[in-house]
Design an enzyme around this catalytic site. Structure first.
Site, PDB file in Angstrom:
ATOM      1  N   TYR A   1      -7.981  13.998  -6.463  1.00 56.47           N
ATOM      2  CA  TYR A   1      -9.106  13.822  -7.392  1.00 56.47           C
ATOM      3  C   TYR A   1     -10.116  14.940  -7.181  1.00 56.47           C
ATOM      4  CZ  TYR A   1      -7.358   8.970  -7.147  1.00 56.47           C
ATOM      5  OH  TYR A   1      -6.578   7.842  -7.129  1.00 56.47           O
TER       6      TYR A   1
ATOM      7  N   THR B   1      -0.570  -9.191 -13.458  1.00 55.01           N
ATOM      8  CA  THR B   1      -1.616 -10.212 -13.357  1.00 55.01           C
ATOM      9  C   THR B   1      -2.321 -10.200 -12.000  1.00 55.01           C
ATOM     10  OG1 THR B   1       0.084 -11.805 -12.716  1.00 55.01           O
ATOM     11  CG2 THR B   1      -0.557 -11.783 -15.029  1.00 55.01           C
ATOM     12  N   GLY B   2      -1.888  -9.338 -11.101  1.00 53.86           N
ATOM     13  CA  GLY B   2      -2.544  -9.250  -9.791  1.00 53.86           C
ATOM     14  C   GLY B   2      -3.904  -8.569  -9.896  1.00 53.86           C
TER      15      GLY B   2
ATOM     16  N   HIS C   1      -1.758   8.412   6.753  1.00 50.00           N
ATOM     17  CA  HIS C   1      -0.441   8.430   6.138  1.00 50.00           C
ATOM     18  C   HIS C   1       0.623   8.438   7.231  1.00 50.00           C
ATOM     19  CE1 HIS C   1      -2.041  10.448   2.249  1.00 50.00           C
ATOM     20  NE2 HIS C   1      -2.409   9.200   2.366  1.00 50.00           N
TER      21      HIS C   1
ATOM     22  N   GLU D   1       0.817   0.591  -1.330  1.00 53.87           N
ATOM     23  CA  GLU D   1       0.676   1.230  -0.026  1.00 53.87           C
ATOM     24  C   GLU D   1       1.145   0.256   1.044  1.00 53.87           C
ATOM     25  OE1 GLU D   1      -3.348   2.407   0.834  1.00 53.87           O
ATOM     26  OE2 GLU D   1      -2.835   3.054   2.864  1.00 53.87           O
TER      27      GLU D   1
ATOM     28  N   LYS E   1       5.049 -16.214 -15.114  1.00 53.84           N
ATOM     29  CA  LYS E   1       4.050 -16.094 -16.183  1.00 53.84           C
ATOM     30  C   LYS E   1       4.668 -15.583 -17.478  1.00 53.84           C
ATOM     31  CE  LYS E   1       0.094 -16.195 -13.277  1.00 53.84           C
ATOM     32  NZ  LYS E   1      -1.003 -15.495 -12.641  1.00 53.84           N
TER      33      LYS E   1
ATOM     34  N   GLU F   1      -0.123  18.350   3.149  1.00 54.74           N
ATOM     35  CA  GLU F   1      -0.839  17.958   4.351  1.00 54.74           C
ATOM     36  C   GLU F   1       0.103  18.059   5.536  1.00 54.74           C
ATOM     37  OE1 GLU F   1      -2.140  14.012   3.058  1.00 54.74           O
ATOM     38  OE2 GLU F   1      -0.499  13.118   4.150  1.00 54.74           O
TER      39      GLU F   1
END
Lengths: 291, 381
Positions: free
Chosen positions: A160, A17-18, A248, A99, A43, A210
């Site tokens: 991506y 629900t966030g 990161h 994150e 909830k 990386e």
């Protein structure tokens, strides 16, 4: 075929629900992922988008829905608890998108999850997608296509970019996995490479690393010793200045361990084709299949 | 987040680690007054977020208050690794019988907090690791139980033969672990841990790095942040929730995601340019973030062209487009702008940009080449 998730994956969403959780819940449902339930304490009993039952606890949700995977979108201070709750409820595959999870929290979470026998992907990762079957996390479905290539990456948007280039070139994917950029994460390159090696439909694998740490070097050794399928790679951060944190937490070059140059060399020495630019992944993959 | 030596010492003291007294001075006069109070020979130590202070002339002995004043004046004029020294720590000089190293880091391989101890202290531990690796012992700590007494003693006996000293060191190791965990640290170090001629075990230096992800729940630690020790542009970026690192080139980069941001910098270099910065606007970006990003980048006079490379996933590219338009309307750009947008809502984004006289590209390589060529006046290949 695919790795970790497929058409049969029954997914739970913790934090459904966030703001982020609800947005991506809809995206996953539209993509065709079997979302069987959500968890938001307080909830329980309500429905998400009129169809998905919400529960107060993960244990309850598992009992009612038979979920066999979960994805976590809860804020960083609660993420460690959410991962442990999922593992304790017996969910075998846990994906944590959040994150900013403190690394000391992860020193507690990692052994806990391992003892419960679950696989954890992330935290701080985009999740994974088996095109045409199921998507768990936030990778945009529109840039993927099904096909014979596996992809594993430490990055989000760079993944991506590479997937987009592959799809544009007609090179579809069995599964794309983002393992996340944090110093302590549940699933590493080798776990994914081993799964791709065992997957019948995967013909070749792309590995995107990386700067920071030595995971890529370990993975390169694994490729040479244990894999029959070709692997090509790209390393981000060739121009990063030493000792600086590039977003990161894991990407800190300390001493001589973890530079892009070292990693690219480890790739080359172990028979992994090294792309200089993201776009070069496409031509390297084509070449690797022919040879 | 880095904290200063004197701040780390304050934390260590709270956990019971024996540390000689010390006070911070911002001027040579303050340093002189502190030295008078302590009496005798003192050490004047630059307080900056940089390693190699000793080699850079930032740590010096001074025998008299007058000498302390002139020494402090010298050190306060220094720039160490390009960071100006704003403060010095003045502390009584200790007589040293032996120097050891003890530290804790979070280790990504064992996925635990790991102790490193070495009887070869006082020098760079990376040098010890390289040249005499047999002089370092590593010990991962099970987070469920913490550092047990016998484990601490095992480590301490590697440092000292004398059982009294080993016991004292073991206690310090457990106190260091407690300080490390309570402060949300990713590194805590005592280098050197010394023995005095009287046989006492004392910490003469202290270093701590705090995990940024802990700061929200540790307001007392967050309060230790010293903005004067950070680059102004990086302070601005942090306040705007952006990750920014200034570099020396002339192509300003605005990218979403750390990996893509690094790959964009690499590509700028590949096509013969030089990135002016690393800047990650993060995942769910709102137009405000883009406005702030442009403000930070345009404040760097080296920047000759600005490159946006946005791959929309969580990030909506129309948000980024709106941010660009708002920023430019507020503050017209003096350098050329190259925009590459792909992904979530890119059709809307391109329309927004077009209506405001801006063009967008879809290919990363083409966009980078164009930005490099604009920044170098068309000279790059």
């Amino acid at each position: 075929m695919s790795i970790f998730i497929d058409k049969e994956t029954r997914l739970l969403i913790q934090g459904i629900t966030g703001r982020d959780g609800s947005f991506h819940a809809k995206q996953m449902m539209e993509y065709g992922t079997k979302v069987v339930g959500g968890v938001t304490p307080g909830k329980g009993g309500l429905k998400f988008e009129t169809t998905v039952p919400i529960f107060n606890t993960v244990a309850q949700a598992v009992k009612e829905t038979g979920a066999n995977a979960t994805v976590i979108y809860v804020p960083p201070p609660f993420a460690a608890d959410a991962m442990m709750e999922a593992a304790d409820a017996g969910i075998p595959f846990i994906v944590c998108i959040t994150e900013g999870v403190p690394v000391l929290d992860m020193t507690r979470v990692y052994p806990f999850v391992k003892e419960k026998g679950a696989r954890l992907l992330g935290p701080n990762c985009p999740g994974l997608i088996s095109p045409g079957q199921s998507k768990v996390g936030i990778i945009p479905g529109s840039i993927c296509a099904s096909g014979p290539y596996g992809l594993v990456s430490r990055s989000g948007t760079l993944t991506y970019e590479v997937v987009y280039q592959m799809t544009r070139a007609g090179m579809g994917q069995t599964t794309c996995v983002g393992i996340g950029g944090d110093p302590i994460n549940g699933t590493n390159f080798i776990d994914c490479l081993a799964a791709f090696e065992a997957d019948n439909e995967t013909k070749a694998v792309v590995m995107i690393g990386e700067i920071g740490g030595t995971d890529e070097q370990e993975a390169a050794k694994f490729v040479k010793e244990k894999m029959s399928k070709p692997v090509v790679g790209f390393i981000a951060g060739q121009t990063a200045p030493p000792g600086r944190r590039m977003g990161h937490a894991g990407a800190i070059i300390s001493g001589s361990a973890g530079t892009a140059a070292e990693k690219m060399q480890a790739f080359e020495e172990n028979g992994i084709g090294v792309a200089k630019r993201p776009i070069d992944v496409v031509s390297l993959l084509k070449k690797s299949i022919k040879s | 987040m880095n904290i200063h030596e004197y701040q780390a010492k304050d934390i260590f003291r709270k956990f019971g680690i024996p540390i000689p007294p010390g006070e911070v001075a911002r001027t040579p006069e303050e340093a002189e007054a502190i030295a008078r109070k302590f009496g005798g020979t003192v050490v004047v130590k630059a307080q900056v977020h940089a390693g190699g202070r000793g080699k850079a002339g930032g740590v010096k002995l001074a025998k008299t208050p007058e000498e302390v004043k002139s020494t402090a004046a010298q050190i306060l004029k220094l720039r160490i690794k390009d960071i100006p020294v704003e403060k010095v720590l003045v502390t009584p000089a200790a007589d040293i019988a032996s120097e050891a190293y003890v530290g804790i880091i979070v280790d990504r391989v064992s996925k635990k907090a790991v102790f490193m101890v070495s009887p070869a202290g006082g020098i760079d531990i990376e040098e010890v690791a390289e040249k005499t690796p047999e002089k370092i012992v590593r010990h991962p700590v099970d987070p469920r139980y913490g550092l047990q007494s016998y484990e601490a003693m095992n480590l301490a006996f590697f440092l000292y033969k004398d059982v009294k000293q080993a016991r004292a060191a073991a206690k310090i190791l457990q106190q260091l672990y407690a300080a490390f965990m309570a402060s949300g640290a990713s590194l805590a170090e005592i280098n050197p841990l010394v023995t005095t001629p009287e046989g006492e075990v004392v910490a003469l230096d202290a270093k701590m790095v705090i995990d940024d992800n802990e700061l929200d729940r540790l307001p007392d630690i967050e309060a230790l942040r010293d903005e004067s020790a950070e680059a102004p542009s990086e302070v601005l970026a942090r306040k705007a929730n952006l990750t920014f690192i200034k570099l020396d080139g002339n192509v300003g980069c605005v990218v979403n995601g750390a990996g893509l941001a690094m790959a964009t910098m690499d590509l700028v270099k590949y096509y013969g340019g030089d990135p002016a910065n690393f800047l990650d606007i993060g995942g769910s970006s709102n137009p405000e973030k883009v406005v702030n990003a442009l403000r930070i980048i345009t404040s760097d006079p080296n920047v000759k062209a600005i490159l946006f490379n946005i791959f929309g996933g969580i990030t909506r590219t129309d948000d980024v487009a709106n941010g660009i338009v708002t920023a430019i309307n507020e503050n017209p750009l003096k350098v050329p702008l190259v925009i590459r947008l792909t992904g979530t809502n890119d059709e809307i984004a391109v329309k927004i940009l077009k209506e405001n006289g801006l063009a967008a590209m879809t290919d990363m390589d083409e966009a980078v080449q164009k930005a490099v060529s604009l920044a170098t006046g068309g000279k790059a290949t």
